[in-house]
Scaffold this motif. Structure first.
Motif, short mmCIF file in Angstrom:
data_model
loop_
_atom_site.label_atom_id
_atom_site.label_comp_id
_atom_site.label_asym_id
_atom_site.label_seq_id
_atom_site.Cartn_x
_atom_site.Cartn_y
_atom_site.Cartn_z
N CYS A 268 0.88 -1.09 0.00
CA CYS A 268 -0.01 -0.11 0.05
C CYS A 268 0.90 1.21 0.14
O CYS A 268 2.04 1.30 0.57
CB CYS A 268 -0.95 0.22 1.31
N PHE A 288 -3.09 -2.60 3.45
CA PHE A 288 -3.78 -1.91 2.59
C PHE A 288 -5.28 -1.16 3.15
O PHE A 288 -5.47 -1.78 4.23
CB PHE A 288 -4.41 -2.51 1.15
N CYS A 312 -5.10 1.30 -3.81
CA CYS A 312 -4.95 1.45 -2.30
C CYS A 312 -5.87 0.50 -1.27
O CYS A 312 -5.35 0.45 -0.17
CB CYS A 312 -5.56 3.02 -2.15
#
Length: 341
Positions: A268, A288, A312
């Motif tokens: 992430c 994430f 993301c």
């Protein structure tokens, strides 16, 4: 429509969402910390499985998003929750008050230097997938310049992913197919090059991925060896010696390479995690951002007014990222309409 929608991240997810929101009558704001749009994909050379130049995907997205208000070289300094809105302060000193924020902060690659056994940052002829893409685009890396017809190149899969020691037990989803794509590109440039891919399990779930894999073997003669690399060292000539076990044949493998490419996995983007911490967005067990759920609400955060698209929330392919961006734009639009009823 005069509703302000803030998009954090100017990669392909942010651009696609902005383009769709513009079509729906909004004028979104894109905040991008870099000096150009396109994100990670803009730094890639060609895209699997069709070998499409990345620019053919990124350039139209940038064109379609031109109507948005775009801030480059800009970061989010802090976010304050107001009664039913958010006050977002940019690093430029500009303050934006809005109800809807779409995070498209994407991913960053695992730092291959943390896997010292592979020699990245130690041996000159060990590079990452990102380094190789940069060479495909510019031809400027002298390490790759030592590759030649009749030589040999190796690819190591799952560097920093599917790895408990690296604190990332998850699959990065696109490393296998990226290695195949890069191996084919090298063979196209050097037809007599010997190319080896060292993998644990090949995970080729996408449309035409298996065909791409078969083509790599049949048409390009790329050799796939199932087995974890046990040792990497350098000989007196500066070449890389790699040792592994071929678990399918049960035999040890020792190969001398002109170049070793490490397929660094996805993490992430820490910018996304930083913004999440500002407003207490939860982080999932894989590191994430955590969606409302992983089935039907992947685009929605548990916090009202915050939405997600792209990597993301986890490793994504380009088609998945674009599809999520369209879905997020529509979800924001639907929520705006419903709030006015």
């Amino acid at each position: 429509m005069n509703e302000i929608i803030l998009i954090v991240g100017g990669g392909i997810a942010g651009l696609e969402a902005a383009g769709k929101l513009l079509q729906l009558g909004y004028t979104p704001i894109i905040v991008e910390k870099g000096d150009r749009l396109g994100g990670n994909v803009a730094r890639w050379h060609r895209l699997f499985p069709d070998m499409t130049p990345a620019s053919e995907v990124v350039d139209p997205l940038i064109e379609n998003a031109k109507g948005a208000n775009i801030f480059l070289n800009t970061e989010i300094s802090f976010i304050n929750r107001l009664k039913d809105k958010y006050n977002v302060m940019l690093s430029s000193g500009i303050s934006i008050i809005c109800r809807y924020i779409l995070l498209t902060t994407g991913f960053e690659l695992f730092d291959a230097r943390k896997k010292e056994e592979y020699g990245y940052g130690i041996y000159d002829q060990v590079i990452t997938n990102s380094d190789l893409e940069a060479w495909f685009n510019t031809g400027a890396d002298p390490r790759v310049g030592k590759v030649h017809d009749g030589g040999a190149v190796g690819f190591v899969h799952c560097v920093g992913s599917r790895d408990e020691k690296a604190l990332n037990p998850q699959c990065s989803k696109v490393c296998c197919i990226t290695a195949i794509k890069q191996a084919i590109e090298m063979k196209e440039r050097y037809p007599d090059l010997q190319v080896y891919c060292f993998y644990m399990d090949l995970r080729l779930f996408g449309k035409k991925y298996e065909d791409f894999y078969a083509k790599a073997q049949k048409d390009y003669g790329i050799r796939f060896i199932r087995g974890r690399v046990s040792e990497v060292c350098e000989n007196i000539e500066g070449k890389v010696i790699i040792k592994a076990e071929d678990t399918l044949s049960g035999k040890p493998v020792r190969v001398t390479l002109d170049l070793l490419v490490l397929m660094a996995g996805m993490k992430c983007n820490q910018d996304g995690a930083k913004i999440g911490n500002m407003i207490y967005l939860p982080i999932d067990t894989d590191g994430f951002l955590q969606s409302k759920d992983n089935i039907s609400r992947i685009n929605t955060s548990p916090t009202r007014g915050f939405y997600y698209a792209g990597a993301c929330t986890g490793p994504k392919t380009v088609p998945e990222t674009l599809a999520e961006a369209r879905a997020a734009a529509l979800e924001i639009h639907t929520d705006i309409i419903n709030s006015r009823k």
